[in-house]
Design a protein around this motif. Structure first.
Motif, PDB file in Angstrom:
ATOM      1  N   ILE A   1       5.742  -1.362  -6.671  1.00  0.00           N
ATOM      2  CA  ILE A   1       6.035  -0.311  -7.653  1.00  0.00           C
ATOM      3  C   ILE A   1       7.492  -0.409  -8.098  1.00  0.00           C
ATOM      4  O   ILE A   1       7.793  -0.332  -9.288  1.00  0.00           O
ATOM      5  CB  ILE A   1       5.718   1.088  -7.066  1.00  0.00           C
ATOM      6  CG1 ILE A   1       4.201   1.267  -6.945  1.00  0.00           C
ATOM      7  CG2 ILE A   1       6.326   2.193  -7.920  1.00  0.00           C
ATOM      8  CD1 ILE A   1       3.771   2.475  -6.131  1.00  0.00           C
ATOM      9  N   ALA A   2       8.392  -0.612  -7.149  1.00  0.00           N
ATOM     10  CA  ALA A   2       9.811  -0.742  -7.488  1.00  0.00           C
ATOM     11  C   ALA A   2      10.050  -1.964  -8.369  1.00  0.00           C
ATOM     12  O   ALA A   2      10.814  -1.912  -9.340  1.00  0.00           O
ATOM     13  CB  ALA A   2      10.646  -0.830  -6.220  1.00  0.00           C
TER      14      ALA A   2
ATOM     15  N   GLN B   1      -1.102   1.090  11.545  1.00  0.00           N
ATOM     16  CA  GLN B   1      -0.070   0.110  11.196  1.00  0.00           C
ATOM     17  C   GLN B   1      -0.461  -0.668   9.939  1.00  0.00           C
ATOM     18  O   GLN B   1       0.369  -0.915   9.067  1.00  0.00           O
ATOM     19  CB  GLN B   1       0.145  -0.849  12.360  1.00  0.00           C
ATOM     20  CG  GLN B   1       1.242  -1.862  12.115  1.00  0.00           C
ATOM     21  CD  GLN B   1       1.429  -2.807  13.291  1.00  0.00           C
ATOM     22  OE1 GLN B   1       0.551  -2.936  14.133  1.00  0.00           O
ATOM     23  NE2 GLN B   1       2.562  -3.463  13.332  1.00  0.00           N
ATOM     24  N   ARG B   2      -1.728  -1.045   9.818  1.00  0.00           N
ATOM     25  CA  ARG B   2      -2.200  -1.782   8.645  1.00  0.00           C
ATOM     26  C   ARG B   2      -2.045  -0.947   7.379  1.00  0.00           C
ATOM     27  O   ARG B   2      -1.578  -1.438   6.344  1.00  0.00           O
ATOM     28  CB  ARG B   2      -3.673  -2.165   8.839  1.00  0.00           C
ATOM     29  CG  ARG B   2      -4.217  -3.055   7.746  1.00  0.00           C
ATOM     30  CD  ARG B   2      -5.708  -3.295   7.904  1.00  0.00           C
ATOM     31  NE  ARG B   2      -6.493  -2.085   7.705  1.00  0.00           N
ATOM     32  CZ  ARG B   2      -6.781  -1.563   6.516  1.00  0.00           C
ATOM     33  NH1 ARG B   2      -6.330  -2.126   5.415  1.00  0.00           N
ATOM     34  NH2 ARG B   2      -7.515  -0.473   6.415  1.00  0.00           N
ATOM     35  N   LEU B   3      -2.390   0.344   7.469  1.00  0.00           N
ATOM     36  CA  LEU B   3      -2.252   1.234   6.319  1.00  0.00           C
ATOM     37  C   LEU B   3      -0.784   1.415   5.927  1.00  0.00           C
ATOM     38  O   LEU B   3      -0.448   1.428   4.739  1.00  0.00           O
ATOM     39  CB  LEU B   3      -2.889   2.591   6.623  1.00  0.00           C
ATOM     40  CG  LEU B   3      -4.410   2.601   6.741  1.00  0.00           C
ATOM     41  CD1 LEU B   3      -4.888   3.944   7.278  1.00  0.00           C
ATOM     42  CD2 LEU B   3      -5.059   2.285   5.419  1.00  0.00           C
TER      43      LEU B   3
ATOM     44  N   LEU C   1       3.791   0.268   2.305  1.00  0.00           N
ATOM     45  CA  LEU C   1       5.123  -0.289   2.085  1.00  0.00           C
ATOM     46  C   LEU C   1       5.086  -1.411   1.045  1.00  0.00           C
ATOM     47  O   LEU C   1       5.960  -1.489   0.172  1.00  0.00           O
ATOM     48  CB  LEU C   1       5.700  -0.806   3.404  1.00  0.00           C
ATOM     49  CG  LEU C   1       7.114  -1.372   3.357  1.00  0.00           C
ATOM     50  CD1 LEU C   1       8.104  -0.332   2.854  1.00  0.00           C
ATOM     51  CD2 LEU C   1       7.520  -1.878   4.724  1.00  0.00           C
ATOM     52  N   HIS C   2       4.049  -2.247   1.121  1.00  0.00           N
ATOM     53  CA  HIS C   2       3.897  -3.313   0.128  1.00  0.00           C
ATOM     54  C   HIS C   2       3.742  -2.720  -1.274  1.00  0.00           C
ATOM     55  O   HIS C   2       4.354  -3.203  -2.232  1.00  0.00           O
ATOM     56  CB  HIS C   2       2.691  -4.183   0.482  1.00  0.00           C
ATOM     57  CG  HIS C   2       2.386  -5.219  -0.537  1.00  0.00           C
ATOM     58  ND1 HIS C   2       3.166  -6.349  -0.712  1.00  0.00           N
ATOM     59  CD2 HIS C   2       1.406  -5.306  -1.462  1.00  0.00           C
ATOM     60  CE1 HIS C   2       2.665  -7.070  -1.699  1.00  0.00           C
ATOM     61  NE2 HIS C   2       1.596  -6.455  -2.168  1.00  0.00           N
TER      62      HIS C   2
ATOM     63  N   HIS D   1      -0.891   4.561  -3.653  1.00  0.00           N
ATOM     64  CA  HIS D   1       0.181   4.875  -2.703  1.00  0.00           C
ATOM     65  C   HIS D   1       0.040   6.314  -2.208  1.00  0.00           C
ATOM     66  O   HIS D   1       0.154   6.586  -1.014  1.00  0.00           O
ATOM     67  CB  HIS D   1       1.544   4.656  -3.378  1.00  0.00           C
ATOM     68  CG  HIS D   1       2.707   4.766  -2.457  1.00  0.00           C
ATOM     69  ND1 HIS D   1       3.359   5.954  -2.240  1.00  0.00           N
ATOM     70  CD2 HIS D   1       3.328   3.840  -1.688  1.00  0.00           C
ATOM     71  CE1 HIS D   1       4.338   5.760  -1.386  1.00  0.00           C
ATOM     72  NE2 HIS D   1       4.343   4.477  -1.035  1.00  0.00           N
ATOM     73  N   ARG D   2      -0.213   7.251  -3.125  1.00  0.00           N
ATOM     74  CA  ARG D   2      -0.408   8.654  -2.733  1.00  0.00           C
ATOM     75  C   ARG D   2      -1.625   8.816  -1.836  1.00  0.00           C
ATOM     76  O   ARG D   2      -1.588   9.551  -0.844  1.00  0.00           O
ATOM     77  CB  ARG D   2      -0.553   9.539  -3.971  1.00  0.00           C
ATOM     78  CG  ARG D   2       0.730   9.825  -4.700  1.00  0.00           C
ATOM     79  CD  ARG D   2       0.551  10.893  -5.771  1.00  0.00           C
ATOM     80  NE  ARG D   2      -0.502  10.579  -6.723  1.00  0.00           N
ATOM     81  CZ  ARG D   2      -0.321   9.901  -7.850  1.00  0.00           C
ATOM     82  NH1 ARG D   2       0.869   9.478  -8.172  1.00  0.00           N
ATOM     83  NH2 ARG D   2      -1.343   9.655  -8.663  1.00  0.00           N
TER      84      ARG D   2
END
Length: 66
Positions: A53-54, A40-42, A47-48, A18-19
């Motif tokens: 992670i949540a 947009q893909r990145l 976001l996924h 994510h980082r």
């Protein structure tokens, strides 16, 4: 059930990715011209990962009955 250590390792790997995605997105957006579809893909991938992670964080928290 997956053991806690394995979940924590997966969580650490996902946070790292994510980082790295965040840095890649910043670099891509700063350099013109850039591919908006790639950006947009990145962002979707990032976001996924945030959602996963949540979800994993929630799975690691013990259930507490108030």
């Amino acid at each position: 059930m997956i053991d806690r250590d394995m979940l924590e390792k997966q969580l650490a790997a996902m946070r790292k990715e994510h980082r790295e995605l965040d840095e890649t997105i910043r670099n891509l957006a700063a350099n013109s011209p850039y591919d908006p579809i790639e950006l947009q893909r990145l962002k979707k991938r990032k976001l996924h990962l945030k959602d996963e992670i949540a979800r994993m964080d929630s799975a690691l928290l013990p259930d507490i009955i108030a």
